[in-house]
Design a protein around this motif. Structure first.
Motif, PDB file in Angstrom:
ATOM      1  N   TRP A  24       0.830  -1.196   0.000  1.00 48.87           N
ATOM      2  CA  TRP A  24       0.000   0.000   0.000  1.00 48.87           C
ATOM      3  C   TRP A  24       0.869   1.252   0.000  1.00 48.87           C
ATOM      4  O   TRP A  24       0.631   2.183  -0.762  1.00 48.87           O
ATOM      5  CB  TRP A  24      -0.974   0.027   1.173  1.00 48.87           C
ATOM      6  N   HIS A  25       1.885   1.291   0.857  1.00 49.84           N
ATOM      7  CA  HIS A  25       2.755   2.474   0.918  1.00 49.84           C
ATOM      8  C   HIS A  25       3.449   2.718  -0.424  1.00 49.84           C
ATOM      9  O   HIS A  25       3.546   3.869  -0.879  1.00 49.84           O
ATOM     10  CB  HIS A  25       3.785   2.328   2.042  1.00 49.84           C
ATOM     11  N   THR A  26       3.892   1.671  -1.090  1.00 52.44           N
ATOM     12  CA  THR A  26       4.520   1.806  -2.405  1.00 52.44           C
ATOM     13  C   THR A  26       3.508   2.341  -3.416  1.00 52.44           C
ATOM     14  O   THR A  26       3.807   3.264  -4.186  1.00 52.44           O
ATOM     15  CB  THR A  26       5.071   0.440  -2.868  1.00 52.44           C
ATOM     16  N   HIS A  27       2.316   1.785  -3.406  1.00 52.22           N
ATOM     17  CA  HIS A  27       1.255   2.222  -4.324  1.00 52.22           C
ATOM     18  C   HIS A  27       0.875   3.678  -4.059  1.00 52.22           C
ATOM     19  O   HIS A  27       0.768   4.484  -4.991  1.00 52.22           O
ATOM     20  CB  HIS A  27       0.039   1.305  -4.162  1.00 52.22           C
ATOM     21  N   ARG A  28       0.690   4.032  -2.765  1.00 54.41           N
ATOM     22  CA  ARG A  28       0.347   5.408  -2.404  1.00 54.41           C
ATOM     23  C   ARG A  28       1.443   6.377  -2.859  1.00 54.41           C
ATOM     24  O   ARG A  28       1.145   7.448  -3.400  1.00 54.41           O
ATOM     25  CB  ARG A  28       0.146   5.512  -0.895  1.00 54.41           C
ATOM     26  N   ASP A  29       2.701   6.006  -2.664  1.00 51.18           N
ATOM     27  CA  ASP A  29       3.809   6.871  -3.071  1.00 51.18           C
ATOM     28  C   ASP A  29       3.806   7.084  -4.583  1.00 51.18           C
ATOM     29  O   ASP A  29       4.082   8.191  -5.063  1.00 51.18           O
ATOM     30  CB  ASP A  29       5.151   6.289  -2.610  1.00 51.18           C
ATOM     31  N   ARG A  30       3.468   6.028  -5.343  1.00 50.62           N
ATOM     32  CA  ARG A  30       3.366   6.164  -6.797  1.00 50.62           C
ATOM     33  C   ARG A  30       2.239   7.131  -7.172  1.00 50.62           C
ATOM     34  O   ARG A  30       2.392   7.971  -8.057  1.00 50.62           O
ATOM     35  CB  ARG A  30       3.105   4.802  -7.445  1.00 50.62           C
ATOM     36  N   LEU A  31       1.096   6.999  -6.491  1.00 44.20           N
ATOM     37  CA  LEU A  31      -0.030   7.894  -6.765  1.00 44.20           C
ATOM     38  C   LEU A  31       0.326   9.340  -6.430  1.00 44.20           C
ATOM     39  O   LEU A  31      -0.072  10.265  -7.149  1.00 44.20           O
ATOM     40  CB  LEU A  31      -1.264   7.451  -5.977  1.00 44.20           C
ATOM     41  N   ARG A  32       1.053   9.542  -5.360  1.00 44.81           N
ATOM     42  CA  ARG A  32       1.479  10.893  -5.006  1.00 44.81           C
ATOM     43  C   ARG A  32       2.467  11.445  -6.018  1.00 44.81           C
ATOM     44  O   ARG A  32       2.406  12.619  -6.374  1.00 44.81           O
ATOM     45  CB  ARG A  32       2.089  10.902  -3.619  1.00 44.81           C
ATOM     46  N   ALA A  33       3.378  10.590  -6.490  1.00 43.11           N
ATOM     47  CA  ALA A  33       4.384  11.030  -7.468  1.00 43.11           C
ATOM     48  C   ALA A  33       3.746  11.442  -8.793  1.00 43.11           C
ATOM     49  O   ALA A  33       4.217  12.363  -9.454  1.00 43.11           O
ATOM     50  CB  ALA A  33       5.409   9.930  -7.702  1.00 43.11           C
ATOM     51  N   THR A  34       2.632  10.794  -9.159  1.00 41.83           N
ATOM     52  CA  THR A  34       1.957  11.135 -10.422  1.00 41.83           C
ATOM     53  C   THR A  34       0.937  12.236 -10.258  1.00 41.83           C
ATOM     54  O   THR A  34       0.330  12.671 -11.235  1.00 41.83           O
ATOM     55  CB  THR A  34       1.248   9.890 -11.029  1.00 41.83           C
ATOM     56  N   GLY A  35       0.706  12.677  -9.012  1.00 42.95           N
ATOM     57  CA  GLY A  35      -0.254  13.736  -8.766  1.00 42.95           C
ATOM     58  C   GLY A  35      -1.688  13.251  -8.592  1.00 42.95           C
ATOM     59  O   GLY A  35      -2.596  14.056  -8.437  1.00 42.95           O
ATOM     60  N   GLU A  36      -1.908  11.922  -8.645  1.00 41.99           N
ATOM     61  CA  GLU A  36      -3.259  11.404  -8.464  1.00 41.99           C
ATOM     62  C   GLU A  36      -3.723  11.546  -7.017  1.00 41.99           C
ATOM     63  O   GLU A  36      -4.926  11.588  -6.767  1.00 41.99           O
ATOM     64  CB  GLU A  36      -3.337   9.938  -8.895  1.00 41.99           C
TER      65      GLU A  36
END
Length: 162
Positions: A147-159
């Protein structure tokens, strides 16, 4: 968003939390309202007015939600009233503590020991609960990392906002 739309949403959240978690409907309605209201922190009187509920019903719901660390009361210097808003800790993943499931498995094993002489069909429900608790205690730490990895990806893309 209109007041009616917010009230309908609050009612939907209230029914969900009543059905899924056994909360009184007012507690779920309060949580739903706090998710969409503006300003995001409101007094008990403002919450009662918005939810068409009594002060005592709102206060009881606040106390319950505080005990689950879903909401928090705050008071700004110079103000005489508390304001209620979502607790920032409530936005963190909940129920990922594998120790809880290890403890639960130990309790169920204790029950299985009491049924040591019982037929397999009598032991089956507890045996399955032990297996589930063991599975969850093993898998939840990895799932939280995912989840933390997925959330960090979403934050990095601006989602998701940072």
């Amino acid at each position: 968003m209109s007041h009616d739309a917010r009230l309908v949403f609050a009612d939907h959240v209230g029914r969900f939390y009543a059905r899924q978690h056994g909360f009184p409907p007012m507690a779920g309605r309060l949580l739903g309202h706090l998710l969409v209201c503006d300003p995001p922190r409101q007094t008990i009187d403002e919450l009662g007015e918005a939810l068409l509920a009594s002060r005592s019903a709102v206060t009881g719901a606040v106390k319950l939600l505080e005990s689950y660390r879903l909401v928090r009361r705050t008071r700004t210097a110079g103000e005489r009233m508390d304001r209620v808003g979502l607790d920032p800790a409530s936005q963190q993943p909940q129920n990922f503590d594998s120790a809880v499931h290890r403890e639960q498995a130990a309790l169920f094993r204790e029950g299985l020991a009491l049924l040591a002489e019982a037929p397999p069909e009598r032991r089956a429900p507890l045996a399955e609960l032990v297996a589930l608790a063991d599975f969850l205690s093993e898998r939840l730490p990895a799932l939280l990392d995912e989840w933390h990895t997925h959330r960090d990806r979403l934050r990095a893309t601006g989602e998701l906002p940072s």
